[in-house]
Structures are given as C-alpha cells and as structure tokens.
Design a protein around this motif. Sequence first.
Motif, mmCIF file in Angstrom:
data_model
loop_
_atom_site.group_PDB
_atom_site.id
_atom_site.type_symbol
_atom_site.label_atom_id
_atom_site.label_comp_id
_atom_site.label_asym_id
_atom_site.label_seq_id
_atom_site.Cartn_x
_atom_site.Cartn_y
_atom_site.Cartn_z
ATOM 1 N N TRP A 55 0.977 -1.167 -0.210
ATOM 2 C CA TRP A 55 -0.191 -0.097 0.145
ATOM 3 C C TRP A 55 0.847 1.413 -0.072
ATOM 4 O O TRP A 55 0.353 2.233 0.641
ATOM 5 C CB TRP A 55 -0.777 0.043 0.993
ATOM 6 N N GLY A 115 4.691 3.947 10.460
ATOM 7 C CA GLY A 115 3.266 4.277 10.722
ATOM 8 C C GLY A 115 3.107 3.786 12.303
ATOM 9 O O GLY A 115 2.565 4.372 13.059
ATOM 10 N N SER A 116 3.714 2.785 12.553
ATOM 11 C CA SER A 116 3.454 2.032 14.192
ATOM 12 C C SER A 116 4.039 3.122 15.089
ATOM 13 O O SER A 116 3.247 3.581 16.026
ATOM 14 C CB SER A 116 4.134 0.697 14.040
ATOM 15 N N ASP A 259 -6.082 7.799 11.228
ATOM 16 C CA ASP A 259 -5.025 7.158 10.568
ATOM 17 C C ASP A 259 -5.075 7.066 8.997
ATOM 18 O O ASP A 259 -5.565 6.336 8.567
ATOM 19 C CB ASP A 259 -4.829 5.788 11.267
ATOM 20 N N ILE A 262 -2.421 4.438 5.072
ATOM 21 C CA ILE A 262 -2.850 3.810 3.722
ATOM 22 C C ILE A 262 -3.786 4.979 3.115
ATOM 23 O O ILE A 262 -3.304 5.209 1.756
ATOM 24 C CB ILE A 262 -3.642 2.675 4.097
ATOM 25 N N ARG A 415 -4.232 -9.222 -2.876
ATOM 26 C CA ARG A 415 -3.874 -9.857 -1.580
ATOM 27 C C ARG A 415 -5.443 -10.533 -1.211
ATOM 28 O O ARG A 415 -6.387 -10.067 -1.573
ATOM 29 C CB ARG A 415 -3.804 -8.394 -0.774
HETATM 30 N N1 PXG Z 1 -1.763 2.369 10.314
HETATM 31 C C1 PXG Z 1 -2.189 1.920 9.319
HETATM 32 C C2 PXG Z 1 -3.676 2.144 8.892
HETATM 33 C C3 PXG Z 1 -1.496 0.918 8.586
HETATM 34 O O1 PXG Z 1 -2.307 0.293 7.334
HETATM 35 C C4 PXG Z 1 0.502 1.048 9.986
HETATM 36 C C5 PXG Z 1 -0.604 2.175 10.701
HETATM 37 C C6 PXG Z 1 1.570 0.790 10.581
HETATM 38 O O2 PXG Z 1 2.678 1.445 9.593
HETATM 39 P P1 PXG Z 1 3.936 0.673 9.596
HETATM 40 O O3 PXG Z 1 4.948 1.580 8.740
HETATM 41 O O4 PXG Z 1 4.600 0.679 10.964
HETATM 42 O O5 PXG Z 1 3.939 -0.557 9.130
HETATM 43 C C7 PXG Z 1 -0.286 0.588 8.798
HETATM 44 C C8 PXG Z 1 0.500 -0.421 8.164
HETATM 45 C C9 PXG Z 1 -1.416 -5.619 5.247
HETATM 46 C C10 PXG Z 1 -0.470 -4.572 5.890
HETATM 47 O O6 PXG Z 1 -1.313 -6.682 5.400
HETATM 48 C C11 PXG Z 1 -0.661 -3.407 6.304
HETATM 49 C C12 PXG Z 1 0.212 -2.515 7.072
HETATM 50 C C13 PXG Z 1 1.227 -3.291 7.429
HETATM 51 C C14 PXG Z 1 1.712 -4.522 7.039
HETATM 52 C C15 PXG Z 1 0.739 -5.242 6.463
HETATM 53 O O7 PXG Z 1 -2.212 -5.028 4.614
HETATM 54 N N2 PXG Z 1 -0.212 -1.389 7.459
#
Ligand code: PXG
Length: 467
Positions: A55, A115-116, A259, A262, A415
């Motif tokens: 994404w 993002g985390s 948030d 995405i 996916r």
């Molecule tokens: N907020 C949202 C809305 C996300 O989608 C994060 C925070 C965390 O971001 P980081 O950069 O720490 O990964 C996300 C991350 C999937 C998938 O399987 C989605 C994410 C990460 C890994 C897998 O759709 N989104």
Amino acid sequence: MSHSLQALDRAHHLHPFTDFKALGEEGSRIIERAEGVYIHDAEGNRLLDGMAGLWCVNLGYGRVELVTAATEQMRRLPYYNNFFKTTHPPAVRLAEKLCALAPAHLNHVFFTGSGSEANDTVLRMVRRYWTLKGKPEKHWVIGRENGYHGSTVAGMSLGGMAPMHDQGGPCVPGITHVRQPYWFGEGRFGDVRDQDPEAFGRQCAAAIEEKILELGEETVAAFIAEPVQGAGGAIMPPASYWPAVKEVLSRYDILLVVDEVICGFGRLGEWFGSVHYDLAPDLMPIAKGLSSGYLPIGGVLVGDRVADTLIQEGGEFFHGFTYSGHPVCAAVALKNLELMEAEGVVERVRDELGPYLARRWATLADHPLVGEARSLGLMGALELIDPASGERFDKALAAGNLCRDISFRRGLVMRSVGDTMIIAPPLVITREQIDDLVTLAREALDETARCLVPRAADEPQPEERPA
Ligand code: PXG
C-alpha cells in the motif's frame, strides 16, 4: 541462484506476519527488481503489482528523481538528528510542505520512522494533551475491531486485530474497541443480517456513544480510525457512518485521530482520506505513501488545538526517535510530494483513474464467486461467496488464500484478507493496465471457481487446485 537464496532465507530470516515453518517448507518468492507498476521475481516472472508493494509505492517503481534526491542528500548530510535544538533543511522543508498540503488547521508535524511509531506518538500526545488540560481522567482511547494501526505494542493495542491481541497481549491499558462499519461482513452476513447499509452505518456510530457512556463520558480521550480500513479488507464505511461519528465525538469533546497511513497521499483521490470524508481530525498519523515507500518515514500531523497546548503549556515532551525526520528519508519524501504535485497524480486518481477503476471493477460483480465488488479511488475489494449456497465459503477452504495464490501465478499481485480480495495499485497505473488488472482478477476468480465449486464452472477440474 534463487534456490540458494531461498535456502539462506529459510535458514536465517524470520519474515513479518508469517508462519515461519510453513514458509520454510514452501520457500519464499524472491523479488529482484521493479519498474512502473511491475515487479520481477527471480524465476523471471513479471507481475502487475496490484498492492503497490504494501500500500505504499504510490508513484510506482524506478523513479530516478527519488534516487537522485537520496543520493544528493546522502552525500551532503547522511544523518543528523532533530533533538537538542537542532534540525536540518530536509526536515524543515518537508514539515512545511506537509502542512501546506494538509487541511488548514493542521500546521505541525512530528516525524517518526514508520506508521506504527506514528501511532505510538499519537497515544503519547493524546494523553499528554488531556493531562495538560487538567483532565487526566480523560485517558480512554476507543479504536475499532479489525482496525489496523501497526505492530508495535501501542499500535497493536490501538488496532483491533484479535489474533494480534491474542499473541501480543496484555495490550496497553486504557484502550478499547467498538464494532467496525463493515456492512458486507457484519451487516449483510454475520450477526446482523440483511440490514440496510445506512442504518448499519448509524448503528456502528451509535456503538461509539454506547461505549462512551459505558466507560463514563468524562473519561474518553480520543477515537482512532482509518478513513477506509486497509489491512482489515479495504472496507469503505456506509455514507451515514462518518457524519454520525463526528457528531458523537463533538458532543462528548473527544479528540478524533484519523490514521492516514494507507489512505493518505492520493489513495482515495484526495491528498488525505480526511478530505474525502470531511473529517477535520485533531491528529493524523501518516507513513507509507509519504515517500512512496522508497525509504521509511512516517509522522503525525497535529491540529492547532493539540499543538497549541503542547507548545504553550507542555514544556519538554519526552518522546522521539533516532530517525525522527531522518534527512535522507525526508529529502526523498519531499521530492515524492513535489513530483506528485507537479504530475497532478492525486487529481488524476480523483477525476480519471478512480472512476475508471470503479467502472471496470464493478464488472466483476457478475462473477458467480463475487458477492460484492467495491472501490474508492485506487483501492478495491471483492467479497468471495459460495455460489452454491449464496453464503460465505467454509473458512476451512481458505478460498481467499487460494484465489491470491492463483492470482500471483497468473501475474497479478492481489491480496486476500480472509475471503476478501483486495487491490491498491500504484497511483501511476494507466487505463490499459487497469484493464489488464481486471482481466487477470477475473481469470483468477475463474480458476478459483474451478477449484472450489466444480458444479458452477464450465469444466470441472478439482484436481487443478495447486499444492
Ligand atoms: N496504520 C495503518 C492504517 C496501517 O495500514 C500502520 C499504521 C503501521 O505502519 P508501519 O509503517 O509501522 O507498518 C499501517 C501499516 C497488510 C499490512 O497486510 C498493512 C500494513 C502493514 C503491514 C501489512 O495489509 N499497514
């Protein structure tokens, strides 16, 4: 070569969100290079990347301008921090650009590496804000079941992914979750059946008010949600949902955290999902598309209400990361935003590509396996159903994973989230490539149908199911 790499991968590499043993037995797919909307694996296959990496590769692969921005910044200043009263030009310029692009009341940004980390920062800021306002009792944060806000302990706790809570708990105290506005999964099938989508949307917003009253109306600090749930399954809420949520939050003076990790940076056809849904958030975590995924960077855009308090009344804020506003990541993010602006990428998603995908994606709704085809901007989902019963497939069949594996084999990265198939291609995809994507998705559905429901397919070939 790919076999020896696979062996080394199996021997030493623990992948994210992966059953380590199963992957070891199967062997990982090795992606070697990419250009535009295509990735190439070590076996020589080219795949249309219907997920923009994870994404995030909004501008597509192979943008030399981003490489140049990184190289130049690496030569000039590869690292310096933003602690101890220092800064550097890329962080300052990126902060200015972000605040110019964001809705008018968001005039500050706190940088993170992901993002985390952005959502960890959100939790710190929300609680600090209410303490400074003399209301430390306002500490509860309400999230949503099946929401995703990251994989750190705070991110996992804010998110509502039950399997993560089961493995990673106990979660951070003071966080609770309410029903998600997932009409197909919970308003049509599931515990609430065949409900009108708009009534369901209002009911989900009402669940927030019920939770507020249950917790005590003086104790709730913030509500956090994605504009459209991404990892949960590309779930666009019914139109009634967001206006009703906003009304509830303002009635109880609760901060809104949207948030945008995405939905930000053009995915829904606006710079931010908050603009599409008219949300005016107090805090807005961002990442992913900020740099088109070329380098890791995230942040929290902070609205004036919270920023003014933290600045004027807060003193030192004991929070930050070594890589907050990393100069090379910031330089690449800035160039990424400049390119998106210069090329009118967001407007093209809103005015041309989003509506085009919506028309083409909707043609899949006539497929016997598809219970719903939905999209917004360049995000789409297909809900798989069993044509024999008109109900969802037996979970044990893992229909979504089967369809995903078939789709990969046929050259499309699509996916699965349970039995929901999802796409979120790079925002630079062309109409012709959207046509290819939809054709490949239909072929994947056809083959999935032949494997799962021989009666409904033209040529019953159950043995076709891949190992
Ligand atoms: N907020 C949202 C809305 C996300 O989608 C994060 C925070 C965390 O971001 P980081 O950069 O720490 O990964 C996300 C991350 C999937 C998938 O399987 C989605 C994410 C990460 C890994 C897998 O759709 N989104």
